[in-house]
Scaffold this motif. Structure first.
Motif, PDB file in Angstrom:
ATOM      1  N   GLN A 191       0.833  -1.199   0.000  1.00 42.58           N
ATOM      2  CA  GLN A 191       0.000   0.000   0.000  1.00 42.58           C
ATOM      3  C   GLN A 191       0.876   1.262   0.000  1.00 42.58           C
ATOM      4  O   GLN A 191       0.625   2.209  -0.735  1.00 42.58           O
ATOM      5  CB  GLN A 191      -0.913  -0.005   1.229  1.00 42.58           C
ATOM      6  CG  GLN A 191      -1.950   1.094   1.185  1.00 42.58           C
ATOM      7  CD  GLN A 191      -2.728   1.179   2.486  1.00 42.58           C
ATOM      8  OE1 GLN A 191      -2.168   1.057   3.567  1.00 42.58           O
ATOM      9  NE2 GLN A 191      -4.024   1.392   2.389  1.00 42.58           N
ATOM     10  N   SER A 192       1.937   1.245   0.814  1.00 44.45           N
ATOM     11  CA  SER A 192       2.754   2.460   0.877  1.00 44.45           C
ATOM     12  C   SER A 192       3.478   2.685  -0.449  1.00 44.45           C
ATOM     13  O   SER A 192       3.713   3.813  -0.859  1.00 44.45           O
ATOM     14  CB  SER A 192       3.718   2.436   2.059  1.00 44.45           C
ATOM     15  OG  SER A 192       4.475   1.278   2.038  1.00 44.45           O
ATOM     16  N   GLN A 193       3.779   1.600  -1.143  1.00 46.49           N
ATOM     17  CA  GLN A 193       4.367   1.723  -2.480  1.00 46.49           C
ATOM     18  C   GLN A 193       3.403   2.465  -3.419  1.00 46.49           C
ATOM     19  O   GLN A 193       3.813   3.305  -4.216  1.00 46.49           O
ATOM     20  CB  GLN A 193       4.674   0.309  -3.008  1.00 46.49           C
ATOM     21  CG  GLN A 193       5.581   0.249  -4.212  1.00 46.49           C
ATOM     22  CD  GLN A 193       6.914   0.941  -3.966  1.00 46.49           C
ATOM     23  OE1 GLN A 193       7.476   0.825  -2.881  1.00 46.49           O
ATOM     24  NE2 GLN A 193       7.395   1.704  -4.945  1.00 46.49           N
ATOM     25  N   GLU A 194       2.112   2.160  -3.254  1.00 50.49           N
ATOM     26  CA  GLU A 194       1.109   2.813  -4.104  1.00 50.49           C
ATOM     27  C   GLU A 194       0.941   4.296  -3.764  1.00 50.49           C
ATOM     28  O   GLU A 194       0.315   5.035  -4.504  1.00 50.49           O
ATOM     29  CB  GLU A 194      -0.235   2.082  -3.982  1.00 50.49           C
ATOM     30  CG  GLU A 194      -0.199   0.678  -4.564  1.00 50.49           C
ATOM     31  CD  GLU A 194      -1.457  -0.123  -4.254  1.00 50.49           C
ATOM     32  OE1 GLU A 194      -2.464   0.471  -3.829  1.00 50.49           O
ATOM     33  OE2 GLU A 194      -1.424  -1.356  -4.418  1.00 50.49           O
ATOM     34  N   PHE A 195       1.465   4.693  -2.612  1.00 53.42           N
ATOM     35  CA  PHE A 195       1.399   6.106  -2.219  1.00 53.42           C
ATOM     36  C   PHE A 195       2.768   6.780  -2.316  1.00 53.42           C
ATOM     37  O   PHE A 195       2.967   7.864  -1.782  1.00 53.42           O
ATOM     38  CB  PHE A 195       0.848   6.249  -0.787  1.00 53.42           C
ATOM     39  CG  PHE A 195      -0.648   6.167  -0.720  1.00 53.42           C
ATOM     40  CD1 PHE A 195      -1.429   7.310  -0.824  1.00 53.42           C
ATOM     41  CD2 PHE A 195      -1.282   4.950  -0.559  1.00 53.42           C
ATOM     42  CE1 PHE A 195      -2.814   7.248  -0.780  1.00 53.42           C
ATOM     43  CE2 PHE A 195      -2.674   4.868  -0.503  1.00 53.42           C
ATOM     44  CZ  PHE A 195      -3.434   6.015  -0.604  1.00 53.42           C
ATOM     45  N   GLU A 196       3.694   6.125  -2.998  1.00 54.65           N
ATOM     46  CA  GLU A 196       5.056   6.642  -3.113  1.00 54.65           C
ATOM     47  C   GLU A 196       5.067   8.074  -3.694  1.00 54.65           C
ATOM     48  O   GLU A 196       5.852   8.924  -3.291  1.00 54.65           O
ATOM     49  CB  GLU A 196       5.859   5.679  -4.014  1.00 54.65           C
ATOM     50  CG  GLU A 196       7.364   5.817  -3.954  1.00 54.65           C
ATOM     51  CD  GLU A 196       7.986   5.577  -2.571  1.00 54.65           C
ATOM     52  OE1 GLU A 196       7.386   4.874  -1.727  1.00 54.65           O
ATOM     53  OE2 GLU A 196       9.082   6.119  -2.350  1.00 54.65           O
TER      54      GLU A 196
END
Ligand code: HEC
Ligand code: HEC
Length: 473
Positions: free
Chosen positions: A194-199
């Motif tokens: 998920q945090s990758q998708e908010f990079e």
């Protein structure tokens, strides 16, 4: 002999049947979904699941212990309250956090109330007054994502470290322990994914408390739009009095015209999916916000002064802001209102089209998303509790808003909920505001406090009277 065979056959069939039933029963116990039902519409709004748990939530027991195990990743002490969540006494989760058992495990998720519940205090020592359907000025959504990310990136995010802390409060059965041994690394992987998708958020100005970039996550993660460099930072909006808003456009740029669709897109944006979106539960939310009313101003009001202010309002503001005003609830072209362009530019015609196609084949289609050219002339009910002001929350108080832009406070702290009745807004300067708040610099891209010059050339006595009237809305 044949009779014997038949008997054995019957016994075997019975045993197999009993075993199958037993496995099915255990499976049903473990895997059945359990969603708490809240009788009161307000509790349903604050805590009722909108099905965000499965996709974006964290197993509840793991979620509960993270602030205790990784306090160094929070901006200050206080557990989840350090990220602007509010606990009501006697409740197991903060306002805006739901719980639901999915696939045998209780998980948490967020509800509309995490962003759409305001709090305020008259004095620093008071407990916060909680106002469901008001805009949160303190929930730090991006801070929350970053906190989960930092925990998941820590080498100690293992069953060996997390399980004992869970067991400290909740004795676990052997089966539960086995389940959690699997769940912890899976949770870690999902948080990191998920945090990758908010990079992309890392290369743009921080949202800070009370603001989010509402549609870039939807564009990039749901609608398969290419990652662009737009900045959509915008202030939470109040949801009360939707009945009086009937016929208004919705969202700061008026990108929707249907309330039902806005409610459903709200849930999808928060982690519900086309398959799980709970239409009936959301209808209850819609009914609740349709009738909810803003709270009255909690300090004294000078009635005579307010009456003088009302006349000034009628001459200068009512056409765009009073219920029944000619342009109230419509989109005012951006060049006319003159406020920061970034939020408007974040939403594109392609994204609107993709969203209108998104639920094709489902019973709750979307038809009313669109691209506009300006900002909504919002109704001003409950205005006192909606600080900081404008779509990007760049103006801390009503007093500032009536100043010409070069005299508006250029740098202030958002996220502290003690009220300032003199300037009408939250206290946004000084030691306490700095400790609790986030430094908003209006020179940063997307944070401009320019524009909306209405009322800025009134005489200072007239401004005082107008502000007195605005407190009564
Ligand atoms: C993570 C924070 C967040 C959550 C959760 C959230 N919203 Fe919002 N909502 C916002 C923000 C921010 C805006 C204004 C966005 C914009 O247009 O720039 C908004 C706008 C709205 C509006 C438009 C109000 C108006 O008068 O124009 C409605 C209605 C709304 N939300 C309903 C909901 C509902 C219902 C839910 C739950 C299903 C929900 N929202 C969940 C942050 C949130
Ligand atoms: C021509 C229409 C128009 C007039 C006249 C007008 N406004 Fe506005 N107002 C807007 C628009 C559009 C916005 C949203 C702009 C944005 O946020 O970028 C807004 C936003 C606001 C907000 C922020 C609301 C919030 O929730 O943050 C306040 C407060 C406000 N106006 C007060 C006034 C007052 C007081 C007057 C009269 C002196 C006035 N306005 C006159 C169009 C108008």
């Amino acid at each position: 002999m044949d009779a014997f065979k038949t008997r054995v056959g019957k016994i075997v069939t019975t045993i197999v049947l009993v075993l199958v039933l037993l496995v099915a029963y255990i499976g049903w116990i473990v895997l059945r979904e359990e969603t708490p039902y809240y009788e009161s519409p307000a509790d349903h709004f604050k805590y009722g699941s909108i099905s965000t748990e499965q996709k974006e939530g964290v197993p509840l027991l793991i979620w509960e212990v993270l602030p205790r195990l990784f306090p160094e990743y929070l901006p200050r002490p206080g557990g989840y309250t350090a990220l602007g969540m509010t606990w009501e006494e006697g409740k197991e989760t903060p306002v805006g956090i739901s719980r639901r058992k999915v696939l045998g495990m209780e998980r948490q998720g967020i509800t509309c109330a995490i962003c759409h519940t305001a709090t305020y205090r008259k004095q620093p020592q008071d407990k916060p007054v909680i106002v469901p359907t008001g805009p949160s000025s303190k929930f730090d959504s991006l801070g929350y994502l970053r906190f989960l990310e930092a925990c998941a990136k820590d080498a100690r995010f293992t069953a060996g470290y997390i399980l004992p802390e869970i067991e400290y409060n909740h004795p676990l059965s052997l089966i539960d322990k086995v389940i959690y041994r699997f769940a912890i690394p899976i949770t870690q992987k999902l948080i990191l994914q998920q945090s990758q998708e908010f990079e992309w958020t890392k290369s743009r100005p921080n949202w800070g408390p009370g603001r989010i970039d509402p549609f870039n996550p939807v564009k990039f993660r749901m609608l398969d739009q290419p990652i662009d460099d737009t900045i959509g930072n915008s202030d939470m909006m109040p949801l009360w009095n939707q009945k009086l808003r009937s016929g208004f456009a919705l969202h700061w740029d008026g990108l929707e015209t249907s309330l039902t669709e806005t409610v459903n897109t709200g849930a999808l944006g928060d982690g519900a999916t086309l398959q799980t979106i709970p239409i009936e539960d959301l209808q209850r939310v819609e009914k609740y916000i349709t009738g909810a009313e803003p709270p009255a101003y909690p300090f004294a009001i000078d009635g005579t002064l307010a009456t003088q202010g009302q006349t000034i309002f009628e001459h200068n503001c009512a056409s765009c802001h009073a219920f029944g005003g000619e342009r109230t609830g419509t989109v005012i072209p951006q060049p006319e209102v003159g406020t920061d362009r970034h939020r408007l530019e974040m939403w594109t015609a392609e994204a609107a089209e993709a969203y209108n196609d998104f639920a094709k084949g489902y019973p709750f289609k979307f038809n009313n998303l669109r691209k506009t050219n300006g900002y909504l002339s919002v109704a001003l009910d409950g205005l006192w509790l909606r600080a900081p002001y404008l779509h990007n929350g760049s103006v801390p108080t009503l007093q500032d808003l009536l100043n010409p832009p070069d005299q508006r406070t250029p740098v202030f702290y958002r996220g502290y909920d003690v009220f300032d009745p003199d300037r009408v807004g939250f206290v946004s300067q000084g030691e306490e505001a700095e400790y609790w708040g986030f430094k908003l610099d209006t020179t940063e891209t997307g944070n401009s406090n320019q524009g909306h010059l209405y009322g800025t050339d009134l005489a200072s006595q007239e401004k005082i009277a107008l502000i007195e009237y605005l407190k009564t809305l």
